[in-house]
Design a protein around this motif. Structure first.
Motif, short mmCIF file in Angstrom:
data_model
loop_
_atom_site.label_atom_id
_atom_site.label_comp_id
_atom_site.label_asym_id
_atom_site.label_seq_id
_atom_site.Cartn_x
_atom_site.Cartn_y
_atom_site.Cartn_z
N PHE A 265 1.17 -1.22 -0.11
CA PHE A 265 0.24 -0.77 -0.26
C PHE A 265 1.12 1.60 -0.10
O PHE A 265 2.18 1.40 0.37
N MET A 266 0.25 2.13 0.19
CA MET A 266 0.68 3.43 -0.12
C MET A 266 -0.01 4.30 0.60
O MET A 266 -0.90 4.63 1.17
N VAL A 267 1.64 5.64 1.91
CA VAL A 267 0.99 5.81 2.93
C VAL A 267 1.07 8.10 2.05
O VAL A 267 2.25 8.00 1.92
N VAL A 268 0.06 8.92 2.43
CA VAL A 268 0.61 9.84 2.08
C VAL A 268 0.46 10.97 3.52
O VAL A 268 -0.64 10.59 4.86
N ALA A 269 1.24 11.88 3.64
CA ALA A 269 0.79 12.64 5.13
C ALA A 269 0.14 13.33 4.43
O ALA A 269 -0.64 14.04 3.79
N PRO A 270 -1.55 12.92 5.93
CA PRO A 270 -2.71 13.88 5.44
C PRO A 270 -1.92 15.69 5.10
O PRO A 270 -3.46 15.51 4.73
N ASP A 271 -1.88 16.39 5.66
CA ASP A 271 -1.38 17.45 5.80
C ASP A 271 -0.64 18.08 4.37
O ASP A 271 -0.03 19.05 4.44
N ALA A 288 -15.54 13.41 3.48
CA ALA A 288 -15.68 13.98 4.65
C ALA A 288 -14.88 12.67 5.61
O ALA A 288 -14.56 13.90 6.59
N ALA A 289 -14.76 12.09 5.65
CA ALA A 289 -13.72 11.69 6.83
C ALA A 289 -12.42 11.89 6.56
O ALA A 289 -11.83 12.20 7.89
N PHE A 290 -12.15 11.83 5.17
CA PHE A 290 -10.75 13.01 5.16
C PHE A 290 -10.54 14.21 6.26
O PHE A 290 -9.16 13.93 6.92
N ALA A 291 -12.05 14.53 6.15
CA ALA A 291 -11.64 16.44 6.87
C ALA A 291 -11.62 16.05 8.00
O ALA A 291 -10.78 16.60 9.28
N ASP A 292 -12.54 15.30 8.38
CA ASP A 292 -12.69 14.87 10.01
C ASP A 292 -11.04 14.55 10.60
O ASP A 292 -10.91 14.93 11.47
N TYR A 293 -10.37 13.74 9.81
CA TYR A 293 -9.39 13.27 9.76
C TYR A 293 -8.26 14.51 10.14
O TYR A 293 -6.90 14.36 11.01
N LEU A 294 -8.36 14.73 9.34
CA LEU A 294 -7.23 16.24 9.16
C LEU A 294 -6.99 17.20 10.22
O LEU A 294 -5.66 17.21 10.70
N THR A 295 -8.55 17.78 10.33
CA THR A 295 -8.60 17.79 11.45
C THR A 295 -7.88 17.65 12.76
O THR A 295 -7.17 18.28 13.89
N VAL A 297 -5.42 15.50 12.91
CA VAL A 297 -4.11 15.55 12.84
C VAL A 297 -3.42 16.99 13.38
O VAL A 297 -2.61 16.30 14.22
N GLN A 298 -3.83 17.49 12.88
CA GLN A 298 -3.64 18.85 12.60
C GLN A 298 -3.64 19.71 14.44
O GLN A 298 -3.00 20.42 14.79
N LYS A 299 -4.56 18.77 15.55
CA LYS A 299 -3.76 18.54 17.25
C LYS A 299 -2.67 18.01 17.35
O LYS A 299 -2.77 18.23 18.56
N ARG A 305 3.53 12.62 16.32
CA ARG A 305 3.41 12.29 15.25
C ARG A 305 4.29 11.03 15.29
O ARG A 305 3.85 9.57 14.12
N GLN A 306 5.55 10.78 15.76
CA GLN A 306 6.24 10.08 15.08
C GLN A 306 6.22 9.48 16.49
O GLN A 306 7.64 8.06 16.13
N ALA A 307 6.27 9.42 17.24
CA ALA A 307 5.88 8.48 18.44
C ALA A 307 5.66 6.66 18.16
O ALA A 307 4.90 6.63 17.16
N THR A 308 6.24 5.89 18.35
CA THR A 308 6.49 4.41 18.43
C THR A 308 5.63 3.61 18.73
O THR A 308 4.56 3.02 18.35
N ASP A 309 5.19 4.19 20.19
CA ASP A 309 4.19 3.18 21.11
C ASP A 309 2.92 3.94 20.83
O ASP A 309 1.82 4.06 20.81
#
Length: 839
Positions: A265-271, A288-295, A297-299, A305-309
């Motif tokens: 699969f491929m992963v893109v940064a949401p921002d 809609a799901a992406f818009a909610d997710y981006l909101t 993520v920005q918090k 975001r980089q924490a392994t756990d």
């Protein structure tokens, strides 16, 4: 005369006596064009005008001054300037808090610090002072910006930036602390999309990294490591993935192109812009799901975001990429563990061999395909451990041979990477590439107290550089401006200032309202010191050829990445533009430690503040300076609770009294003086240069203390104050003491009949004939305890040494009732005797 008789050492009177004399004779100017001595450029990191000097300043400037004074005594023409890093948020915020104009607050503090620095007797060339907030200085910041703009190194773009919600301004990546907070306000940094100015430092990433090798052994290893890690070069490949329904392919950087067959699969940064673009072409539900997710993520901070756990989260974007090596369709997800500014903002996910990808695949039930055959391990009982990531939940990222990978099957990792790049290149779907952790330097700030950016924006959006003959673009007065942080520059509200005619056609236009990051100011200030009053150029290239680069830089390790990296970058830019002939700004670097109190950093909240002004009043400048140098190696922290400026004061009094006791005339022939004292003096002269040049300042202080005692003993035990060797010793003490305690040293120098300044006295070379040892002291141990000492010839034979040791009366007495069973002679001249009870 006894040291307890006669004149009394009074540090306050000595300071009051010599400071005005130094002001009059200006002993530290370095602008004599006829001076042909070797040059040394010694520079201290210049201070922020945040209030009066504190204990940290006291340490830094004491140590830097040791080096500057040392090279003068070694007959060098020394440039040792000072200035103030006077723009920036600390000064602006402090002024706002107090209801003051930043100009008033800043320059009042500069005046206070300057008075304190003069009192502290730092050997600065006061004819070269600069303030970065003077238009005469920041004019050249703007000139530098324009040179970089013309070369394509300064540019403006719309992007997600680090936003300080307290100071209401953007921050460079380097100004975000490891815990995700602002280095200025301490607030949690968030992401915000803005159009900002950048310097293209990434164009210099390779040189910035590779040239660190030239600084090995000259800069602290810790600083070199920090810069290497920050630049963070990765070697791999750029791989082009075709996206269904999109004309342009998406480029992904990977350090493991050999594992392309394992991508599922491929992963893109949401921002990243790509994520929004792909989501826009999906179903309304996905949008809609992406818009909610981006909101959400920005918090989160980048650190979170980089924490392994951290549990992996994401949203399927309803789109597919085509794997360029096998044609498989890869679903594209937006997930916050990928950052928009890493590589190209998208990664190919190989879950079998990358732990974060594996965690995501397991969370969303995505395929896991093994393409590297990593040998199975065994546990401590010898049982074979299953290495199937789908079962164990542990990605196998180690060495192994390629499987399930077509042409790469059977190859080792190294060979498979090379082969994969070759195949991609041949097919036109990829190429060898490098990626860096380093990002371009974001320089625009939404605050008042900084250098205005010299760009005018036309009505159609065209960027027009301010003509160089119209520089500087001067900050407008603060009257009528609201300087409170509000998310946009206060300069935008200065209508008379911001609205200007277009320089090309006279149409309405607006100045850029942002100001520059103050690290721009400090990235080249060492060059401005070379010709600080030149209003025709930023610096004189001829003076740069004479003095630069800086021979010795002194400052805190807190600037290891920010300031030092930026200064290295700008130096390379100026080299490429032909203004200078060197590529590294600072040849040698010394980092001083911190001054603590009872094991903790000083702070008002802890109630452990030690005020420098109070220490100076109680103990005197020289005692504080000497204490700073004597406390330990420069790079170590100093705990003020563990040191004694009072003891330093007592030592200085003993040294000072020696000069008062000397009764021989200046210019006396030292050769006829007491040989033992002369030998001690010349051993000190021989040892001191190596100690200073290796930054063992504290060791030389210890040697000086020992030598003062030796000299006092000679005066009081028969040699007498009139002996030429006593004068020679006293003059040597005064010259060396000038490194640490300039007031005391100057007063000693005057008492010895010399004119000021002692700082100009050239240390005499040690006489080799006086360094030859006539004898060495042999320590005699009996059953592990020192029983006697014996002065013997340096080249005495071991047999003779053993015989003398046996005959020592003290040894014989120690052996009463015992007999010698063994005698061992070992270097350096130690005789160990073992005994047993007599029969």
């Amino acid at each position: 005369m006894s040291e307890n008789e006669g004149a009394t050492y009074n540090f306050a009177e000595i300071q009051e006596k010599w400071l005005p004399i130094w002001d009059e004779i200006q002993p530290f100017r370095s602008d004599d064009p006829t001076d042909e001595r070797p040059r040394k450029y010694v520079l201290d990191m210049f201070p922020y005008p945040s209030g009066d000097l504190h204990m940290g300043h006291a340490e830094a400037y004491a140590l830097g001054d040791v080096i500057a004074r040392y090279w003068r005594h070694r007959d060098h023409n020394v440039l040792h300037p000072i200035g103030w890093d006077s723009f920036g948020l600390p000064a602006e915020n402090a002024a706002i808090k107090r209801g003051l104009n930043p100009v008033t607050w800043t320059y009042d503090n500069i005046d206070q610090q300057k008075r304190s620095m003069r009192r502290y007797a730092t050997s600065f060339d006061w004819s070269r002072v600069i303030h970065t907030s003077d238009p005469e200085y920041y004019k050249w910041n703007q000139w530098l910006f324009l040179q970089m703009y013309k070369k394509g190194l300064a540019y403006r773009k719309d992007s997600w930036v680090n936003w300080d919600p307290v100071d209401q301004t953007v921050l460079a990546n380097e100004q975000v602390m490891p815990d995700g907070t602002s280095e200025r306000s301490g607030a949690i940094v968030v992401k915000k999309k803005l159009t900002q100015w950048y310097f293209r430092i990434t164009d210099y990433a390779d040189r910035l990294l590779d040239d660190l090798d030239t600084l090995e052994g000259q800069w602290p290893a810790k600083v070199l490591t920090m810069q290497r890690n920050w630049i963070g070069r990765s070697i791999g490949a750029d791989v082009d993935f075709v996206i269904e329904g999109r004309e342009q392919p998406v480029t992904v950087f990977t350090t493991r192109p050999d594992t392309l067959h394992g991508a599922t699969f491929m992963v893109v940064a949401p921002d990243a812009d790509l994520a929004s673009e792909l989501a826009a072409g999906a179903t309304p539900e996905i949008q809609a799901a992406f818009a909610d997710y981006l909101t959400e993520v920005q918090k989160a901070t980048e650190i979170e975001r980089q924490a392994t756990d951290r549990p992996k989260t994401g949203v399927f974007l309803g789109r597919y990429a085509i794997n360029p090596v096998n044609g498989e369709r890869l679903p594209i997800w937006a997930a916050d563990y990928v950052l928009a500014d890493y590589g190209h903002g998208a990664v190919m996910a190989v879950p079998a061999h990358d732990q974060r990808d594996l965690d995501f695949a397991r969370a969303y039930d995505l395929p896991i395909k093994i393409v590297v055959d990593v040998p199975a391990g065994t546990d401590e009982d010898g049982n074979v451990i299953d290495n199937n990531p789908a079962v164990t939940g542990i990605a196998t990222g180690g060495e192994g041979k390629l499987i399930n990978s077509g042409e790469l099957d059977g190859l080792t990792k190294k060979d498979a990477i090379a082969k994969a790049i070759e195949i991609l290149t041949q097919r036109g779907t990829g190429k060898a590439a490098k990626n860096f952790r380093l990002r371009d330097w974001l320089i625009s700030r939404q605050r008042y107290w900084g250098t205005p950016i010299p760009i005018i924006h036309a009505e159609d959006g065209t960027e027009i550089p301010v003509p160089e003959d119209q520089l500087p673009v001067v900050l407008p007065p603060t009257e009528g401006l609201n300087l409170q942080p509000k998310g946009s520059s206060p300069l935008g509200a200065a209508e008379d200032w911001v609205n200007v005619p277009n320089p090309i056609d006279g149409s309405p236009a607006r100045r850029d309202p942002d100001t520059m990051d103050t690290f721009v100011d400090s990235s080249w200030y060492f060059l401005r010191f070379l010709s600080p009053n030149d209003d025709t150029q930023a610096f004189d290239p001829a003076e740069a050829k004479k003095w630069a680069p800086v021979d010795q830089y002194v400052g805190g390790v807190t600037h290891a990445i920010l300031h030092l990296l930026y200064a290295r970058f700008i130096t390379k830019v100026l080299f490429d533009l032909g203004f200078i002939d060197f590529e590294e700004p600072f040849t040698n670097l010394l980092n001083q430690g911190m001054v603590l109190m009872e094991g903790s950093a000083m702070s008002k909240s802890k109630g452990n503040i030690v005020k420098l002004s109070e220490q100076l009043e109680e103990h005197g400048v020289d005692a504080v300076r000497l204490t700073m140098a004597f406390a330990g190696p420069p790079e170590d922290d100093i705990d003020w609770a563990d040191v004694s400026p009072a003891a330093s004061n007592r030592f200085l009094a003993r040294a000072w009294r020696i000069a008062q006791d000397v009764s021989s005339a200046p210019g006396v022939d030292f050769a006829g003086g007491d040989k033992a004292l002369r030998k001690a003096t010349h051993h000190l002269l021989a040892e001191a240069p190596g100690l200073i040049e290796s930054f063992k300042f504290n060791v030389l202080v210890a040697r000086l203390m020992e030598h003062v005692n030796v000299t006092r003993k000679a005066i009081d035990s028969g040699v007498g104050a009139a002996d030429p060797a006593v004068r020679e010793s006293a003059e040597t003490i005064a010259m060396m003491l000038d490194l640490y305690a300039p007031y005391t040293a100057e007063d000693m120098w005057a008492a010895l009949g010399h004119k000021p300044a002692v700082a100009h006295a050239v240390w005499p070379a040690a006489d080799p004939a006086l360094l030859v040892q006539d004898s060495v002291t042999c320590v005699v141990q009996v059953d592990g305890k020192v029983r006697d000492r014996l002065d013997v010839a340096p080249d005495i034979a071991e047999a003779d040494l053993e015989a003398q040791a046996r005959e020592l009366a003290g040894v014989v007495r120690a052996l009463e009732g015992r007999e010698i069973v063994n005698v061992i002679v070992r270097a350096p001249k130690i005789v160990s005797i073992a005994t047993k009870p007599s029969a």
